[in-house]
Motif scaffolding. Structure first.
Motif, short mmCIF file in Angstrom:
data_model
loop_
_atom_site.label_atom_id
_atom_site.label_comp_id
_atom_site.label_asym_id
_atom_site.label_seq_id
_atom_site.Cartn_x
_atom_site.Cartn_y
_atom_site.Cartn_z
N LYS A 169 0.83 -1.22 0.00
CA LYS A 169 0.00 0.00 0.00
C LYS A 169 0.85 1.25 0.00
O LYS A 169 0.44 2.29 -0.52
N GLU A 170 2.04 1.15 0.60
CA GLU A 170 2.97 2.30 0.59
C GLU A 170 3.73 2.40 -0.72
O GLU A 170 4.61 3.26 -0.87
N GLY A 171 3.44 1.51 -1.66
CA GLY A 171 4.08 1.57 -2.97
C GLY A 171 5.43 0.91 -3.04
O GLY A 171 6.18 1.09 -4.01
N LYS A 172 5.76 0.13 -2.01
CA LYS A 172 7.06 -0.54 -2.01
C LYS A 172 7.02 -1.85 -2.80
O LYS A 172 5.97 -2.49 -2.89
N ILE A 173 8.18 -2.22 -3.31
CA ILE A 173 8.32 -3.57 -3.87
C ILE A 173 8.53 -4.51 -2.68
O ILE A 173 9.31 -4.19 -1.77
N VAL A 174 7.82 -5.61 -2.67
CA VAL A 174 8.01 -6.60 -1.61
C VAL A 174 8.69 -7.83 -2.22
O VAL A 174 8.19 -8.44 -3.15
N LEU A 175 9.85 -8.12 -1.66
CA LEU A 175 10.65 -9.27 -2.10
C LEU A 175 10.56 -10.31 -0.98
O LEU A 175 11.00 -10.03 0.13
N CYS A 176 9.95 -11.45 -1.26
CA CYS A 176 9.68 -12.41 -0.19
C CYS A 176 10.32 -13.77 -0.47
O CYS A 176 10.13 -14.35 -1.54
N ASP A 177 11.07 -14.26 0.50
CA ASP A 177 11.72 -15.56 0.45
C ASP A 177 10.68 -16.61 0.85
O ASP A 177 10.37 -16.74 2.02
N ARG A 178 10.13 -17.31 -0.12
CA ARG A 178 9.07 -18.32 0.02
C ARG A 178 7.71 -17.68 0.28
O ARG A 178 7.60 -16.63 0.89
N TYR A 179 6.65 -18.40 -0.18
CA TYR A 179 5.27 -17.94 0.03
C TYR A 179 4.34 -19.13 -0.20
O TYR A 179 4.72 -20.26 0.11
#
Ligand code: TYD
Length: 171
Positions: free
Chosen positions: A83-93
């Motif tokens: 929502k803050e416009g950040k890219i979210v990089l996630c290790d596993r999901y």
């Protein structure tokens, strides 16, 4: 944008994620790096149970612990960052749960999909990178000091790999 990295233990996922983080840092990209399980303070407690508990965790309990971690993670960290416009990089999901608890542990894939949808409010990654590697090579890389999941049999890790390939083919 929501980006996830997936793959069996020892597939080289972390190395590649570090390269992407270095690239983002160098180019001043507005992003957060996070991981499943353990992306929140509560999640860190759940991660410790999931990776280090020495007693028997039944498959259904294991599934719900991963889902509990994910539900907290999505609401507390991932959705606010997006929502803050950040890219979210996630290790596993979500694909990790399908591959490990579904294909490898043998729990029902359709039920896992439904439960993942509840835990995530249907939040899917924009892109997922899958790191695929021969199971023997991956297991050699893990070396001797293994956590609860890494200590599983070769057969288990082969099922994880096959599961991931099937998930990728379906997507
Ligand atoms: P990971 O953070 O990749 O471990 P490491 O820090 O040792 O690289 O993942 C933790 C373990 O949890 C990994 O073996 C995969 C497993 N896992 C599941 O079984 N189901 C899930 O839903 C998730 C997210 C991870």
């Amino acid at each position: 944008m929501f980006i996830t990295f997936e793959g069996a233990d020892g597939s080289g996922k972390s190395t590649q994620m570090n390269l992407l983080k270095n690239y983002f840092d160098k180019h001043n990209v507005n992003y957060i790096f996070t991981r499943d399980p353990g992306g929140t303070e509560l999640g860190a407690l759940l991660r410790n149970i999931l990776l280090n508990y020495e007693g028997n965790i039944f498959p259904t309990c294991e599934l719900f612990l991963y889902l509990a971690d994910r539900a907290q993670h999505v609401d507390e960290k991932i959705i606010p960052a997006l929502k803050e416009g950040k890219i979210v990089l996630c290790d596993r999901y979500i694909d990790s749960t399908a591959a490990y608890q579904g294909y490898a542990r043998g729990l029902d894939i359709n039920q896992i999909k439904l439960l993942n949808d509840i835990a995530t409010h249907f939040l899917c990654p924009d892109v997922t990178f899958l790191f695929d590697i021969d199971t023997d090579v991956a297991m050699k890389r893990l070396g001797g000091n293994r956590d609860r999941l890494e200590s599983e049999t070769k057969e288990f890790h082969q099922k994880v790999r096959q599961g991931y390939l099937e998930i990728a083919a379906n997507n």
